[in-house]
Enzyme design. Sequence first.
Site, mmCIF file in Angstrom:
data_model
loop_
_atom_site.group_PDB
_atom_site.id
_atom_site.type_symbol
_atom_site.label_atom_id
_atom_site.label_comp_id
_atom_site.label_asym_id
_atom_site.label_seq_id
_atom_site.Cartn_x
_atom_site.Cartn_y
_atom_site.Cartn_z
ATOM 1 N N GLY A 15 3.493 1.638 2.226
ATOM 2 C CA GLY A 15 4.694 2.476 2.166
ATOM 3 C C GLY A 15 4.555 3.672 3.086
ATOM 4 N N ARG A 83 -3.984 -12.189 3.017
ATOM 5 C CA ARG A 83 -3.247 -12.999 2.043
ATOM 6 C C ARG A 83 -1.836 -13.192 2.576
ATOM 7 N NH1 ARG A 83 -3.227 -14.575 -3.280
ATOM 8 N NH2 ARG A 83 -1.210 -13.843 -3.963
ATOM 9 N N ASP A 120 -4.334 2.456 -0.344
ATOM 10 C CA ASP A 120 -5.451 1.639 -0.847
ATOM 11 C C ASP A 120 -5.407 0.205 -0.319
ATOM 12 O OD1 ASP A 120 -3.183 1.144 -2.321
ATOM 13 O OD2 ASP A 120 -4.140 1.338 -4.279
ATOM 14 N N THR A 142 -0.831 8.352 1.368
ATOM 15 C CA THR A 142 0.046 7.946 0.266
ATOM 16 C C THR A 142 0.668 9.190 -0.335
ATOM 17 O OG1 THR A 142 0.175 7.113 -1.988
ATOM 18 C CG2 THR A 142 -1.996 7.762 -1.259
ATOM 19 N N ASP A 144 1.459 9.286 -3.241
ATOM 20 C CA ASP A 144 1.013 9.285 -4.645
ATOM 21 C C ASP A 144 -0.242 10.126 -4.868
ATOM 22 O OD1 ASP A 144 3.080 7.535 -5.006
ATOM 23 O OD2 ASP A 144 1.828 5.746 -5.104
ATOM 24 N N ASP A 146 -3.288 9.269 -4.842
ATOM 25 C CA ASP A 146 -4.143 8.599 -5.822
ATOM 26 C C ASP A 146 -5.422 8.003 -5.221
ATOM 27 O OD1 ASP A 146 -2.929 6.596 -4.403
ATOM 28 O OD2 ASP A 146 -2.226 5.452 -6.126
ATOM 29 N N ARG A 188 3.092 5.351 -9.350
ATOM 30 C CA ARG A 188 2.421 4.165 -9.913
ATOM 31 C C ARG A 188 1.529 4.537 -11.104
ATOM 32 N NH1 ARG A 188 0.132 0.924 -4.873
ATOM 33 N NH2 ARG A 188 -0.768 2.947 -4.405
HETATM 34 O O1 F6P Z 1 2.652 3.885 -2.896
HETATM 35 C C1 F6P Z 1 3.709 4.744 -2.835
HETATM 36 C C2 F6P Z 1 4.877 4.269 -3.594
HETATM 37 O O2 F6P Z 1 5.752 5.273 -3.280
HETATM 38 C C3 F6P Z 1 4.760 4.092 -5.110
HETATM 39 O O3 F6P Z 1 4.770 5.247 -5.859
HETATM 40 C C4 F6P Z 1 5.924 3.189 -5.410
HETATM 41 O O4 F6P Z 1 5.785 2.483 -6.593
HETATM 42 C C5 F6P Z 1 5.911 2.300 -4.233
HETATM 43 O O5 F6P Z 1 5.377 3.046 -3.146
HETATM 44 C C6 F6P Z 1 7.238 1.701 -3.901
HETATM 45 O O6 F6P Z 1 7.181 1.144 -2.626
HETATM 46 P P1 F6P Z 1 8.199 0.069 -2.019
HETATM 47 O O7 F6P Z 1 9.504 0.239 -2.687
HETATM 48 O O8 F6P Z 1 8.226 0.418 -0.579
HETATM 49 O O9 F6P Z 1 7.585 -1.246 -2.296
#
Ligand code: F6P
Length: 362
Positions: A15, A83, A120, A142, A144, A146, A188
């Site tokens: 993302g 994958r 990650d 990220t 997040d 995390d 997440r």
């Molecule tokens: O990893 C970042 C994040 O923003 C998460 O918090 C969220 O769940 C996810 O990406 C959503 O990403 P996408 O809609 O692009 O799959």
Amino acid sequence: MSSEIRRIAVNTGGGDAPGLNAVIRAVVRAAERSGWEVTGILDGYDGLFRDDGVVRLDRRAVRGITHLGGTILGTTNRGNPLRWPVKGEDGSVTYVDRSQEVLDALATLEIDALIAIGGDGSLGIAHHLFQKGLKVVGVPKTIDNDLAATVLTFGFTTAVETATEAIDKLHSTAESHERVMVVELMGRTAGWIALYAGLAGSADVILIPEIPYDRNSVCEKIEARWAEGREFAIVVVAEGAFPIGGEPLFKQTRGGEKRLGGMAELVAREIEERTGRETRELVLGHLQRGGGPNAYDRLLALRFGAAAVELVRDGSFGCMVALDPPDVLAVPLGEAIAATKRVPVDGDVVRTARALGVCMGD
Ligand code: F6P
């Protein structure tokens, strides 16, 4: 010292996050000063599997992009070369490992090293490619926040600002209508954005995945607001939050994937049913990833980009740059992807929220 470097590649995976372009610019500028050429791979690793999927990046190509959101290279959270989904004639999907094709394509392009910018998932791919012999340096990304090996990832503080601004705006409409407003934020399995934006935005309730919530405590807090004459409330819910004895909620997407979502709706319904207070919910969603990086994230991204080039120059492959204030250091990729950084439930930010009377759901 890695004297044999002449050309490096850079890509962005997973993302997007505000600050990606600043990293790319720093990589290109610093690499050019080392006398290297830079190739940009489009859309994660996907660009290596098609004819027009790489671009030459020179200082002109990265001019004026530090403040821009998104990534000039494009990204994807589907293109995992380890994958790779292949659809059979009967519609069934099987997965194949295309990592050798990645290595071959990079060799054909005469790429000596790769700077992989990602979260990650992307860093896990980078680690695998490193184990197969590719010279890789990772840059953590990220919103997040995390990733355990770095104190902060760029994009996080910008996302927190966006979310805080949204919460600020919810206050006036919540107060005008004497409503409870429940807002779902990203993160997440980690509640960093929800906790930081919730606290900065003066939310009354903050629900994070690290602290399973008790419906009664949440509703008692709402009632307490009304009892003290503050007849509105703001509830911040991380997308991965869940009730005691329950589980995070997932939504089936149009493409058939499972994605976190629906917790704000559930919490709003529970509050309305139990308290009788009019409640509305909203999901802030990808607004949190959009827009340009704030000054802090620009700076962090530039530092990460420049540090990644230093690691390539030093021959420190298989590492990721990481913020360990006041420094940016290198940590082994294997270590960096081993653990998720979650909110410490007895840390000072949670304690601050509690000291201010915020209901953390328990
Ligand atoms: O990893 C970042 C994040 O923003 C998460 O918090 C969220 O769940 C996810 O990406 C959503 O990403 P996408 O809609 O692009 O799959």
